[in-house]
Design an enzyme around this catalytic site. Structure first.
Site, mmCIF file in Angstrom:
data_model
loop_
_atom_site.group_PDB
_atom_site.id
_atom_site.type_symbol
_atom_site.label_atom_id
_atom_site.label_comp_id
_atom_site.label_asym_id
_atom_site.label_seq_id
_atom_site.Cartn_x
_atom_site.Cartn_y
_atom_site.Cartn_z
ATOM 1 N N ARG A 60 43.316 81.121 -1.396
ATOM 2 C CA ARG A 60 44.463 81.216 -2.315
ATOM 3 C C ARG A 60 45.114 79.852 -2.503
ATOM 4 N NH1 ARG A 60 47.381 85.856 0.965
ATOM 5 N NH2 ARG A 60 45.445 86.891 1.533
ATOM 6 N N ASN B 62 45.934 100.421 10.499
ATOM 7 C CA ASN B 62 46.090 99.407 9.448
ATOM 8 C C ASN B 62 44.968 99.604 8.426
ATOM 9 O OD1 ASN B 62 46.169 97.108 7.926
ATOM 10 N ND2 ASN B 62 46.294 95.702 9.671
ATOM 11 N N GLU C 288 49.907 92.125 15.964
ATOM 12 C CA GLU C 288 50.625 92.962 15.007
ATOM 13 C C GLU C 288 50.540 94.433 15.391
ATOM 14 O OE1 GLU C 288 48.414 90.568 12.097
ATOM 15 O OE2 GLU C 288 50.081 90.934 10.744
ATOM 16 N N ARG D 285 50.665 100.420 9.284
ATOM 17 C CA ARG D 285 51.053 99.190 8.615
ATOM 18 C C ARG D 285 51.119 99.444 7.105
ATOM 19 N NH1 ARG D 285 47.506 94.008 7.043
ATOM 20 N NH2 ARG D 285 49.230 92.662 6.467
ATOM 21 N N HIS E 247 53.413 89.082 6.248
ATOM 22 C CA HIS E 247 53.104 88.772 7.662
ATOM 23 C C HIS E 247 54.334 88.956 8.567
ATOM 24 C CE1 HIS E 247 49.917 85.655 6.171
ATOM 25 N NE2 HIS E 247 49.310 86.799 6.440
ATOM 26 N N PHE F 125 37.662 77.602 8.421
ATOM 27 C CA PHE F 125 38.001 76.269 8.939
ATOM 28 C C PHE F 125 36.937 75.712 9.873
ATOM 29 C CE2 PHE F 125 42.364 75.161 7.560
ATOM 30 C CZ PHE F 125 42.540 76.241 6.707
HETATM 31 P P1 ADP Z 1 43.076 87.091 8.443
HETATM 32 O O1 ADP Z 1 43.583 88.124 9.443
HETATM 33 O O2 ADP Z 1 44.124 86.540 7.543
HETATM 34 O O3 ADP Z 1 41.817 87.472 7.736
HETATM 35 P P2 ADP Z 1 42.639 85.457 10.793
HETATM 36 O O4 ADP Z 1 44.000 85.295 11.311
HETATM 37 O O5 ADP Z 1 41.676 86.302 11.535
HETATM 38 O O6 ADP Z 1 42.648 85.826 9.262
HETATM 39 O O7 ADP Z 1 41.986 83.983 10.639
HETATM 40 C C1 ADP Z 1 40.703 83.831 10.193
HETATM 41 C C2 ADP Z 1 40.397 82.358 10.094
HETATM 42 O O8 ADP Z 1 40.609 81.707 11.343
HETATM 43 C C3 ADP Z 1 38.950 82.074 9.771
HETATM 44 O O9 ADP Z 1 38.715 82.046 8.391
HETATM 45 C C4 ADP Z 1 38.734 80.704 10.366
HETATM 46 O O10 ADP Z 1 38.984 79.751 9.355
HETATM 47 C C5 ADP Z 1 39.802 80.544 11.405
HETATM 48 N N1 ADP Z 1 39.238 80.378 12.743
HETATM 49 C C6 ADP Z 1 38.842 81.315 13.604
HETATM 50 N N2 ADP Z 1 38.359 80.753 14.741
HETATM 51 C C7 ADP Z 1 38.431 79.414 14.571
HETATM 52 C C8 ADP Z 1 38.081 78.273 15.375
HETATM 53 N N3 ADP Z 1 37.547 78.402 16.592
HETATM 54 N N4 ADP Z 1 38.317 77.043 14.858
HETATM 55 C C9 ADP Z 1 38.860 76.914 13.643
HETATM 56 N N5 ADP Z 1 39.197 77.918 12.849
HETATM 57 C C10 ADP Z 1 38.999 79.167 13.293
#
Ligand code: ADP
Length: 416
Positions: free
Chosen positions: A251, A17, A394, A101, A190, A294
């Site tokens: 976003r 990826n 994925e 990917r 996705h 988050f």
């Molecule tokens: P991407 O692949 O789109 O970059 P992910 O699916 O890895 O994103 O998600 C990342 C997000 O998940 C982080 O920005 C965070 O906000 C959230 N996250 C990860 N662990 C936790 C947790 N324990 N509690 C709340 N939010 C979490």
């Protein structure tokens, strides 16, 4: 140790990826869907390029070394994979195939495909629609082809799963020729994740995917919701680009399109600046002014930060909005799945999203919901709709598609 790895190498696949500044990979033995090694390269062509590689049953191996471009990054990945101590393979000949990917397949690709020269040409044509994502994907494929000219390669598209959407879901109400001339329509992204968790939901529930109505919520930094009716995607919240739909980390998601021209005028922004703001300065970061993460938002929210509280509420509101819309579109729902960073880990967010929907059959079990990052049914036993937490995978989905295309046989399905 290396000798404890299975010796049948032809079933080893490499899932790949390649993004603009990062690269993720996994080496998987498809005989038993066994992950042999995985890793991540970050900050390609930036200061502090770094590779984090992990071999099965071994500690992480981290190497910070300059990587000016994707070729350098791929060289580092190969060194890691072939390393006598940390590696997973003795030689690249041991790889059965490579699955790549690719973000955008436009209308050209409704499923994964064996890469040949005409596919490469078609990928170049799709790059216009995803200028940030497709070029590094294409680059990754070409670099691998150079190193492994005789290894079959497969492209797996983020958009492919959504190609079953009917026109009423994908058409924008703008002059029709923008669709026919420029391909402006909703594509969705996705897809690999939505497909994977929908399949897992059916397996976990011991049901037939072709008879189920499922709403999958992929809530990560980027976030999207899909309506999957009888195994086919009929609607999804991302559109022409991954900017549409849910509120995301940075976003905006859905907007009144008039806002774009209005803020450009008021704030004296050019097109690039407006794009930048909607993609990187908006979402929960934009509302809160705190963070796109988050975990930070929840901490700030607990400390009484009202804008962080508002950002979380707006995010949840939008997910509920799409769940409601998709229940209407499918005339019901059997299962709702939460996946990706926020969906898998954020107990509080799942709680707010599912709150007060008992009248439409959605009843979260607050105790079962206290779970992170593992497969679990989190609805109450008396809930007509099953709510599931399913970590996405994925890379495995890419590897399964790759195996299916290379061998011509559907993969055995494993309970994981
Ligand atoms: P991407 O692949 O789109 O970059 P992910 O699916 O890895 O994103 O998600 C990342 C997000 O998940 C982080 O920005 C965070 O906000 C959230 N996250 C990860 N662990 C936790 C947790 N324990 N509690 C709340 N939010 C979490």
């Amino acid at each position: 140790d290396l000798h404890s790895f299975p010796t049948r190498r032809s079933s080893d696949l490499w899932s790949f990826n390649c993004g603009s500044s990062s690269l993720k990979y996994q080496v998987i033995d498809m005989e038993g869907e066994l992950l042999l090694a995985k890793g991540l390269v970050e900050r390609i062509s930036m200061e502090g390029s770094i590779i984090t590689h992990e071999k099965r049953c071994m500690d992480k191996w981290v190497n910070e070394t300059p990587m000016e471009n994707h070729d350098d990054a791929i060289e580092q990945v190969l060194n890691a994979i072939l390393d006598p101590e940390h590696g997973a393979l003795k030689s690249l000949d041991e790889l059965g195939a490579v699955g790549h990917r690719v973000v955008h397949g436009a209308e050209k690709f409704a499923s994964s495909v064996l890469i040949n020269s005409s596919v490469m040409e078609a990928l170049e044509e799709c790059a216009d629609l995803a200028p940030l994502h497709n070029p590094p994907n294409i680059h990754g494929i070409m670099a691998c082809q150079k190193l492994m000219p005789n290894t079959p390669m497969v492209a797996v598209f983020d958009t492919a799963f959504h190609q079953t959407m009917p026109p009423e879901s994908f058409m924008y109400a703008i002059p029709y020729e923008y669709y026919s001339k420029h391909g402006i329509r909703r594509y969705g992204f996705h897809g690999t994740s939505h497909k994977y968790v929908a399949q897992r939901a059916a397996q976990i529930m011991n049901n037939n995917l072709e008879e189920m109505k499922i709403i999958t919520c992929h809530l990560g930094n980027g976030a999207s919701v899909s309506a999957i009716k009888y195994g086919k995607c009929i609607d999804t919240s991302m559109g022409f680009t991954p900017l549409e739909g849910l509120v995301m980390g940075t976003r905006s998601g859905d907007l009144d399109p008039a806002i774009v021209t209005y803020i450009r005028e008021k704030e004296h922004l050019d097109i690039g600046e407006a794009n930048h703001i909607l993609n990187t300065q908006s979402g929960v970061l934009g509302i809160s002014g705190v963070s796109s993460d988050f975990r930070d938002l929840e901490e700030a929210s607990e400390e009484g930060n009202e804008r962080a509280q508002l950002a979380l509420k707006v995010f949840a509101h939008k997910v509920r909005f799409y769940i409601g819309a998709y229940i209407a579109e499918m005339n019901g729902v059997d299962a709702i799945v939460f996946t990706a960073g926020v969906g898998e880990n954020d107990i509080g967010m799942r709680d707010i999203i599912c709150n007060n929907m008992g009248n439409i059959g959605i009843k979260l079990d607050v105790v079962k919901n206290r779970t992170r990052g593992k497969e679990m049914i989190i609805s109450r036993d008396d809930s007509p709709v099953t709510i599931l937490l399913i970590p996405t995978n994925e890379e495995l989905m890419i590897a399964r598609d790759t195996l299916e295309i290379v061998t011509g046989k559907p993969p055995r399905s494993y309970a994981m």
